[in-house]
Design a protein around this motif. Structure first.
Motif, mmCIF file in Angstrom:
data_model
loop_
_atom_site.group_PDB
_atom_site.id
_atom_site.type_symbol
_atom_site.label_atom_id
_atom_site.label_comp_id
_atom_site.label_asym_id
_atom_site.label_seq_id
_atom_site.Cartn_x
_atom_site.Cartn_y
_atom_site.Cartn_z
ATOM 1 N N GLY A 206 37.996 43.298 48.718
ATOM 2 C CA GLY A 206 38.896 44.355 48.270
ATOM 3 C C GLY A 206 40.120 43.833 47.541
ATOM 4 N N ARG A 209 39.963 43.806 43.608
ATOM 5 C CA ARG A 209 39.865 45.022 42.794
ATOM 6 C C ARG A 209 40.992 45.086 41.763
ATOM 7 N N GLY A 210 40.617 45.494 40.575
ATOM 8 C CA GLY A 210 41.589 45.614 39.494
ATOM 9 C C GLY A 210 41.674 44.388 38.607
ATOM 10 N N SER A 212 38.909 42.640 37.215
ATOM 11 C CA SER A 212 37.543 42.388 36.752
ATOM 12 C C SER A 212 37.489 41.376 35.618
ATOM 13 N N TYR A 228 29.598 39.654 46.557
ATOM 14 C CA TYR A 228 30.704 40.505 46.996
ATOM 15 C C TYR A 228 30.515 41.012 48.422
ATOM 16 N N ASN A 231 33.766 45.784 50.123
ATOM 17 C CA ASN A 231 34.891 46.303 49.342
ATOM 18 C C ASN A 231 34.977 45.707 47.941
ATOM 19 N N GLY A 232 34.149 44.714 47.655
ATOM 20 C CA GLY A 232 34.112 44.154 46.311
ATOM 21 C C GLY A 232 33.055 44.798 45.429
ATOM 22 N N VAL A 235 33.466 45.926 41.414
ATOM 23 C CA VAL A 235 34.489 45.213 40.639
ATOM 24 C C VAL A 235 33.885 44.739 39.322
ATOM 25 N N ARG A 392 34.501 53.190 40.842
ATOM 26 C CA ARG A 392 35.265 52.684 41.973
ATOM 27 C C ARG A 392 34.552 53.145 43.243
#
Length: 552
Positions: A206, A209-210, A212, A228, A231-232, A235, A392
């Motif tokens: 996680g 995230r953001g 990539s 991953y 939570n990944g 991505v 997402r």
């Protein structure tokens, strides 16, 4: 003119960027309700169960990173918040929980609906106080916001109803959190390990995230395949040749193979708990902005405390470009795995394979938010719903609570116009009343029910532990008709040949929509093929039983 405590609380939440409060009214929070009514900058979202309020707030915060809010009245109303708040706690979502309380002069009298909320909320909260002096109102709500934001968790304020009505004092505190910069004193050690590695693997969670583009560039430069944690997911695209997929029960064969061959594991923003799936006796670099996560799961060679973005930005400038790309050596393994998945994802049998439903959905819902409930559906969402890189994904990743799907989708819909919820029939039945919330507020959520008339994951767990299937049969209503009774379009699909047109109809519908997909109750959420030892250790780690894994 003096402001009431309730007004100060609402105005401070608005100042902090809170757009809405999810909840159900009650006498002990009526002053808050009236303060919201008179404030034009915040909205009240009436849910049908307080658990749904907390789930909606949790998911909204997970998506935005902002502080969100939910509330419950004294006694049972606030107790109902707890499950959704634990989801927020364990997934590090910043949520303000406002709970009502009886009049302050009745506390300690064993009064009607009197519950010691501070004691009850102690474990779930990073900040937990009862407001006993109206002059402290401004500071305490500011402090709750500050703690929820900086510690990424639940901040709880218990509010006696008589205090809410009194004149309070405002507090002029800074709402924004300061930006922290990290020097990474051991960065050169990490660079040396990366440059000397012949088969590095990147594992993201996680915390990635953001970022990539940075991860993609970093992976390409060092030739590392990417796996991953849950939570990944999303991505990067699952179709990217560097992305091997997930790990663990929800994982893929190429991920297992990559980890078996690696000489350097680079953990970026993840604290993956199932250590039996991780390699032993290899160098490990871990990047995490929480020092407590460093070395919590595995022995770390180089620890780097800080944000993934900042590490990658600095590391990319220093690392050498590798000519021999390890991810290219994994190409055949990934292609073979995709072909294996595709056999069942395109199968025309009846009842439908749940893998086919997930796969067909992923071809149409290529952007927006995908909220995945807990159970077998988590497997189909994680493995067979192929990420495009533009979606997402939201899970109840660490609490693993059934029922997050529908209320989570409601919360997500306030920040995205394109929201799809994947839910099992068991999880859906737990919180399906929040479809009424979606209809009331014209939330265009699309809900797909993987309906196998069983608690499928529990059935599988019983089998693995050597018990007969028992207590997992579900009596389900007609979910499509249930949706229609609320005023929501609903359709039931049993034939896989009808699936594509039903998904198209759902995608093109303007309002909320329920697709009730009848799927095979005997389809197991089997882990990727592992070595005997890995499979045995995995079963032992979950069930604490000495069981032999079943080969299929």
């Amino acid at each position: 003119m003096a402001k009431s405590v309730a007004e100060i609380i609402i105005e401070t939440l608005v100042k902090a960027g809170v757009k809405r409060i999810y909840g159900i009214p009650g006498d002990s929070i009526d002053p808050l309700m009236d303060a919201m009514r008179r404030n034009k900058e915040i909205k009240y979202v009436q849910v049908r169960h307080e658990e749904g309020a907390a789930f909606a707030a949790s998911v909204e915060s997970k998506l935005t990173g902002n502080v969100t809010a939910c509330m419950g009245t004294s006694g049972p109303g606030s107790i109902h918040l707890l499950n959704g708040l634990y989801d927020a706690k364990m997934d590090h979502a910043s949520v303000i929980a406002l709970t009502g309380q009886v009049e302050s002069d009745m506390i300690g009298h064993d009064y009607f609906q009197e519950v010691n909320m501070v004691k009850l909320f102690d474990d779930v909260s990073v900040f937990n106080q009862i407001l006993i002096n109206p002059k402290n109102a401004g500071y305490l709500i500011w402090r709750a916001i500050h703690e929820a934001k900086t510690k990424k968790g639940v901040a709880h304020l218990n509010l006696p109803v008589d205090i809410l009505r009194m004149d309070g004092e405002e507090y002029d505190g800074e709402i924004d959190s300061p930006r922290i910069s990290y020097n990474f004193p051991d960065l050169d050690k990490a660079i040396e390990l990366i440059d000397n590695s012949k088969s590095p693997v990147i594992m993201i969670g996680g915390g990635a995230r953001g970022f990539s583009k940075l991860i993609d560039d970093f992976s390409e430069k060092i030739g590392a395949p990417i796996i991953y944690a849950l939570n990944g997911k999303g991505v990067l695209s699952d179709y990217d040749e560097k992305v091997m997929g997930g790990i663990g029960l929800l994982g893929t064969k190429p991920s297992v193979e990559a980890l078996n061959k690696t000489d350097l594991l680079i953990l970026l923003g993840t604290s993956f708990p199932y250590i039996n799936f991780l390699p032993k006796d290899v160098n490990v670099i871990q990047v995490d902005n929480n020092p407590a996560n460093i070395s919590k799961r595995v022995r770390v060679t180089v620890s780097l405390i800080g944000d993934v973005e900042e590490f990658l930005s600095k590391a990319i400038l220093k690392i050498k470009e590798k000519d021999d790309k390890f991810y290219l050596k994994m190409k055949e393994s990934k292609e073979k795995w995709f072909k294996e998945l595709n056999k069942v994802e395109t199968e025309n049998s009846r009842p439908m394979k749940p893998q086919r439903v997930a796969y067909e959905l992923s071809k149409v819902f290529t952007d927006g938010v995908i909220v995945v409930d807990t159970g077998n559906v988590t497997m189909w969402g994680a493995r067979n719903f192929k990420a495009s890189g533009n979606q997402r994904f939201v899970f109840s990743a660490w609490l693993g609570s059934m029922g997050i799907g529908v209320p989570g989708a409601v919360g997500a819909s306030f920040v995205s116009d394109n929201v799809l919820a994947l839910v099992g029939d068991g999880g859906f039945a737990m919180t399906m009343m929040e479809l009424i919330t979606a209809k009331k507020y014209s939330r265009p959520i699309k809900v797909v029910i993987f309906n196998n008339s069983k608690l499928g994951m529990i059935k599988f767990e019983e089998e693995v532990m050597g018990y007969p299937e028992w207590g997992v049969e579900l009596y389900n209503p007609d979910f499509a008709k249930l949706a229609e009774s609320i005023g929501i379009n609903g359709i039931t699909v049993e034939d896989p040949n009808d699936l594509s047109s039903a998904i198209k109809e759902m995608k093109e519908s303007e309002g909320p929509f329920v697709l009730n997909a009848i799927v095979d109750p005997n389809e197991r959420p089997m882990p990727p093929k592992l070595t005997f030892t890995q499979a045995k250790n995995y079963v032992l780690s979950i069930f604490r039983e000495k069981l032999e894994p079943t080969e299929e």
